[in-house]
Each structure stands twice: as structure tokens, then as C-alpha cells.
Enzyme design. Sequence first.
Site, short mmCIF file in Angstrom:
data_model
loop_
_atom_site.label_atom_id
_atom_site.label_comp_id
_atom_site.label_asym_id
_atom_site.label_seq_id
_atom_site.Cartn_x
_atom_site.Cartn_y
_atom_site.Cartn_z
N GLY A 155 0.85 -1.20 0.00
CA GLY A 155 0.00 0.00 0.00
C GLY A 155 0.88 1.24 0.00
O GLY A 155 0.56 2.25 0.62
N GLY A 171 -0.29 4.92 -1.07
CA GLY A 171 -1.31 5.61 -0.28
C GLY A 171 -0.75 6.76 0.53
O GLY A 171 0.45 7.09 0.45
N GLN A 172 -1.62 7.38 1.32
CA GLN A 172 -1.24 8.61 2.04
C GLN A 172 -0.03 8.38 2.95
O GLN A 172 0.94 9.15 2.91
CB GLN A 172 -2.43 9.11 2.87
CG GLN A 172 -2.16 10.48 3.50
CD GLN A 172 -3.13 10.84 4.61
OE1 GLN A 172 -3.88 9.99 5.11
NE2 GLN A 172 -3.11 12.09 5.02
N ARG A 206 -2.99 -0.20 -7.37
CA ARG A 206 -4.05 0.52 -8.08
C ARG A 206 -3.57 1.81 -8.72
O ARG A 206 -3.88 2.11 -9.85
CB ARG A 206 -5.20 0.82 -7.12
CG ARG A 206 -6.21 -0.31 -7.12
CD ARG A 206 -7.49 0.14 -6.58
NE ARG A 206 -7.34 1.30 -5.71
CZ ARG A 206 -8.32 1.83 -5.04
NH1 ARG A 206 -9.51 1.33 -5.13
NH2 ARG A 206 -8.13 2.86 -4.25
N ASP A 230 -0.63 -7.56 -5.33
CA ASP A 230 -1.99 -7.63 -4.79
C ASP A 230 -1.91 -8.52 -3.55
O ASP A 230 -1.68 -9.73 -3.66
CB ASP A 230 -2.91 -8.24 -5.85
CG ASP A 230 -4.34 -8.35 -5.36
OD1 ASP A 230 -4.60 -8.01 -4.18
OD2 ASP A 230 -5.21 -8.77 -6.15
N TYR A 285 -15.47 -0.57 8.38
CA TYR A 285 -14.03 -0.31 8.55
C TYR A 285 -13.63 -0.57 10.00
O TYR A 285 -12.64 -1.25 10.27
CB TYR A 285 -13.77 1.15 8.16
CG TYR A 285 -12.36 1.66 8.35
CD1 TYR A 285 -11.29 1.10 7.67
CD2 TYR A 285 -12.12 2.75 9.18
CE1 TYR A 285 -10.01 1.61 7.83
CE2 TYR A 285 -10.85 3.28 9.33
CZ TYR A 285 -9.80 2.69 8.66
OH TYR A 285 -8.53 3.20 8.81
N LYS A 300 -11.11 -3.29 11.76
CA LYS A 300 -10.00 -2.90 12.63
C LYS A 300 -10.01 -3.72 13.92
O LYS A 300 -8.97 -4.17 14.39
CB LYS A 300 -10.04 -1.39 12.94
CG LYS A 300 -9.68 -0.52 11.74
CD LYS A 300 -8.31 -0.86 11.19
CE LYS A 300 -7.86 0.01 10.04
NZ LYS A 300 -6.65 -0.48 9.35
N ILE A 346 -4.93 11.42 9.75
CA ILE A 346 -3.55 11.82 9.42
C ILE A 346 -3.59 12.97 8.42
O ILE A 346 -4.29 12.89 7.40
CB ILE A 346 -2.74 10.63 8.84
CG1 ILE A 346 -2.74 9.44 9.82
CG2 ILE A 346 -1.32 11.06 8.49
CD1 ILE A 346 -2.07 9.69 11.15
C1 AKB Z 1 -10.68 7.39 8.19
O1 AKB Z 1 -11.16 8.52 8.34
O2 AKB Z 1 -11.34 6.42 7.77
C2 AKB Z 1 -9.24 7.17 8.57
C3 AKB Z 1 -9.10 6.69 9.98
C4 AKB Z 1 -9.40 7.58 11.10
O3 AKB Z 1 -8.73 5.57 10.19
N1 AKB Z 1 -8.50 8.38 8.39
#
Ligand code: AKB
Length: 319
Positions: free
Chosen positions: A10, A13-14, A38, A55, A145, A149, A175
Site C-alpha cells: 500500500g 497511499g497517504q 491501483r 496484490d 471499517y 480494525k 492523518i
Molecule cells: C478514516 O477517516 O477512515 C481514517 C481513519 C481515522 O482511520 N483516516
Amino acid sequence: MEKYQILVIGAVGQIGSDLVLALREKYGKNNVIAAGRRTQPSKKLRESGPFIYLDALDIDALKKVVFENEIDVIYHFASVLSATGEKMPQMSWDLNINSLINVLEVGRRYGVKRIIWPSSIAAFGPTTPRENTPNDTILQPTTMYGVTKVAGELLLEYYFLKYGLDTRSMRLPGIISSETLPGGGTTDYAVAIYYDAIQKGKYTCFVNEKTTLPMMYMPDCIKCMIDFMEVDGSKLKRHVYNVTGMSFSAGDLAAEIKKHIPEFEITYEPDFRQAIADSWPMSIDDSLAREEWGWNPSYDLASMTEDMLKVLGKRLKRE
Ligand code: AKB
């Protein structure tokens, strides 16, 4: 300093795009393999060392990379973030969890020394205390999400207990960075606001003025990623740590930007992301990370804003 052969999944990514450059500076350009699938890497990222297509859902491809390059450390960032995850929850589960389990499996089978996988403040939910949220508390998220986690944190613990794999995770807040835009998160407004303030002098914010969330500036995030990876495992009493840099409301952020760009204007048009933000903590207790491995961020809202506007302003002028 111990030498490591590092794989960053990844990497476009950011966080990955900044971290790869910092790791290459420290460990040598050929010792840090950047992997993405990607987005094309920036010129800077591609020219700074090896970049491969990978991947992480393809376990055989992952095995090959880890085996052939004798990887010691994996940073695994590939993930669908909170807002996009609510639009496609099944895909979020598939990518976030199945890629993680592949990384853990390959890690234990091929002698990887350390696996770093970020968790998030999204692991918390509306039943968690919202202020000064402790490390060990209720984890009942209401986003997919967040569910991934919590499941991921448990998987890290499981692989340590069952196989002795050294797994480490930090619960990241939003972030903020100037190099690469985040994609699909709820905290994205705290980055987008700087771009729009510089380029348009105004911003329409998708959470309300009072919305307060924990945040961290990228230089602190990079420090967190490297210090936590390097710390001797004997110092760590757990696998998952709260970390934070600062907490501010969307209104505080706009007021800070106005100090530098007085004509800046903000309007608020909350959308579905408001409910996600309202389910997360407003501030985080990261004292265990401070005590056990010396976590100590440098930036607050004022110093971050000054730096963001300077660095981003220069960059946007060049482009
Ligand atoms: C999000 O906003 O989904 C992420 C996080 C807080 O994990 N930046």
C-alpha cells in the site's frame, strides 16, 4: 542499528508514500521494497528505489516477494477506509481482512521478524468513552471499517499467541499530510481544507463546525511508524497502542487557517460522514505508548497549520 529488509504494502497511499521515502533514507534505498496495485507511484517514489506491483489478496504473489527478497519487516497499509467502506462494506471486509490474514500467514511461514499493521480510532464506537479514550476499553464500532480494525487487532494477537509472530499495531487518528491525499476516509476534510484554502480561498466541510476528532501530522506519523517498529519487543506489554497528536474541531481548524489566510471562508454541509465522526472519540489517551516505547509527538494545530500551508503552498505553486 539493526539492518532490515522491508516491504511496504500500500506504498502509494497517504502514509505509505511518505513512509517509504523516510525508510529508504534510513535503511538504504534497495532495502525498502514499495508495493502497490491501483495507483501509479509518483516519480519521486519510483525513482527512490524498487517499486513492484503486488496484490496482497494473492497469497502466492505475496509469498514470492517475501521469499525472494528475504523480507524481515512488513508494513501493511492496503485498506478501504471508513467512508468508502460504508458504500461497499463487503469489499471493505474482503480487502481489509483477507489481505491481513495473507500477510500474517506469509509472515509466520517465511520467518518475517515484524509485522506492522495500523488500526484506527475507528475501532471505537458510540459506546466507548469519547473523551480521553483509554487503550483498553469497549470496542463496538458501527462502521465496517471499524469492524475490520477490531477483527484485525484480534488477528494480530492470535498470531502472536499461536505462532509467536511479532505483530504490532497503533490506533491511528486522522492523518494530515501534504504529499499524498487520503482517499475515502471520514477525516479527509482535515486535509482537503488546506488544499481548498490555498487554491480557492474557501471550503465546504462535510462535518459540522463542532465536530472534534483526534488527528496527527505526517512527520509525527512517520516517527511513530519507525520508532514503534524499531523498539525492542521486550519493552512492549501489548500489541495495540492508542496514539494521537492533537484534537481539534472543524471550527478550530478553520480559525487557525484564517490566521494565515484572513479571507478564507468555510461553510458546513454535513453528509453521511457526520454520523461516522460522531461515533468516534474526540480525544485519545496515549499514555501507554508514551510509557512503553517513548511515543512523543511534536506538532500541535498551530505548528502543523503553519508547516502545511508553507509546504503545500510551495508544492501547489510548482504543479
Ligand atoms: C478514516 O477517516 O477512515 C481514517 C481513519 C481515522 O482511520 N483516516
